[in-house]
Design an enzyme around this catalytic site. Structure first.
Site, PDB file in Angstrom:
ATOM      1  CD  GLU A  73      23.655   0.806  91.054  1.00 45.50           C
ATOM      2  OE1 GLU A  73      22.984   0.196  91.994  1.00 45.50           O
ATOM      3  OE2 GLU A  73      23.069   1.540  90.446  1.00 45.50           O
TER       4      GLU A  73
ATOM      5  CG  ASP B  38      18.538  -6.359  98.419  1.00 44.98           C
ATOM      6  OD1 ASP B  38      18.212  -5.357  97.501  1.00 44.98           O
ATOM      7  OD2 ASP B  38      19.545  -6.273  99.278  1.00 44.98           O
TER       8      ASP B  38
END
Length: 261
Positions: free
Chosen positions: A46, A57
């Site tokens: 990814e 994140d």
């Protein structure tokens, strides 16, 4: 056949997907990272398309995003890098990012260039399910790009089944409702993983968030076809002077458990 489908048809267990941030640690790191990941045992990759406001994140990936942006990351040059890389790569490649930069690029232009660069799947966590189904599903299918949805322990069975029905590739099972890189015991989520197993979804399931070592990878693989590692890998190459060797060391630590002393 899309390379994601091919992978899952050929390997039924212990699939390892690695996430890294494009243009990190340097703008031109993409090729050596992809080459090293394939060479030393990753099954799928990814590639993070960085954005100035990465909502889900944790601090490590946020930092890598900041560095990538400072290095001059934009989507267009990434596609050019990937076109050069693709001839020597057999791995399925997935682009993961946020919706706004893709919309600015132009959704169909993005799909055209992703296909040309050899991309197999797309993850846009902030693209709503209903909008994907109404406006973009046919577009992604036209360019043979599998759209992957994320589910969490709080996602209802009805919603999971809807995602499963309208998508291809795999279901990304977030191990808990938190940001990436947070310390957590994967084994504590056993009931959630068993619930997903019991649903007999048409798409395979990979588990992500909190996978960092052989123990957590093995725990995830007990309940899914494999797992996704991001933060731990990014840490391993953050200050690397030899990305190939550090990638080899990291993947060996995940795939080959240390002997019992």
């Amino acid at each position: 056949m899309n390379r994601i489908e091919k992978l899952f048809s050929e390997k039924k267990k212990n699939i390892l997907s690695i996430y890294f941030t494009a243009a990190f640690p340097k703008l031109d790191s993409t090729y050596i990272i992809l080459d090293s990941l394939q060479k030393y045992g990753a099954d799928m990759v990814e590639i993070g398309m960085r954005y100035s406001d990465p909502l889900a994140d944790g601090p490590v990936i946020q930092h890598s995003s900041l560095v990538a942006l400072q290095n001059g990351f934009t989507i267009g040059p990434l596609f050019k890098q990937l076109i050069v890389c693709r001839n020597n790569l057999n791995l399925p490649l997935i682009l993961m990012g946020y919706l706004n930069p893709v919309l600015q690029y132009g959704m169909e232009n993005f799909c055209i260039d992703a296909q040309s660069a050899g991309i197999d799947g797309i993850i846009l966590p902030d693209l709503p399910l209903s909008v994907y189904e109404k406006d973009y599903k046919l577009l992604f299918e036209k360019y043979n790009l599998h759209f992957i949805f994320l589910v969490t322990p709080e996602t209802s069975e009805e919603r999971i089944r809807k995602m499963d029905a309208i998508s291809k590739g795999f279901i990304y099972a977030v191990s808990s409702s938190s940001i990436t890189g947070i310390e957590k015991d994967i084994a504590a989520q056993e009931n959630y993983f068993k619930r997903l197993e019991g649903m007999k979804l048409k798409n395979p399931v990979l588990i992500g968030f909190g996978i960092k070592d052989n123990y957590s990878f093995s725990c995830a693989c007990m309940h899914a076809m494999g797992a996704i590692i991001g933060t731990a890998y990014i840490k391993s190459i953050e200050d690397s002077v030899n990305i190939g060797e550090d990638t080899k060391k990291f993947l060996n630590s995940i795939l080959k458990p240390a002997p019992i002393s």
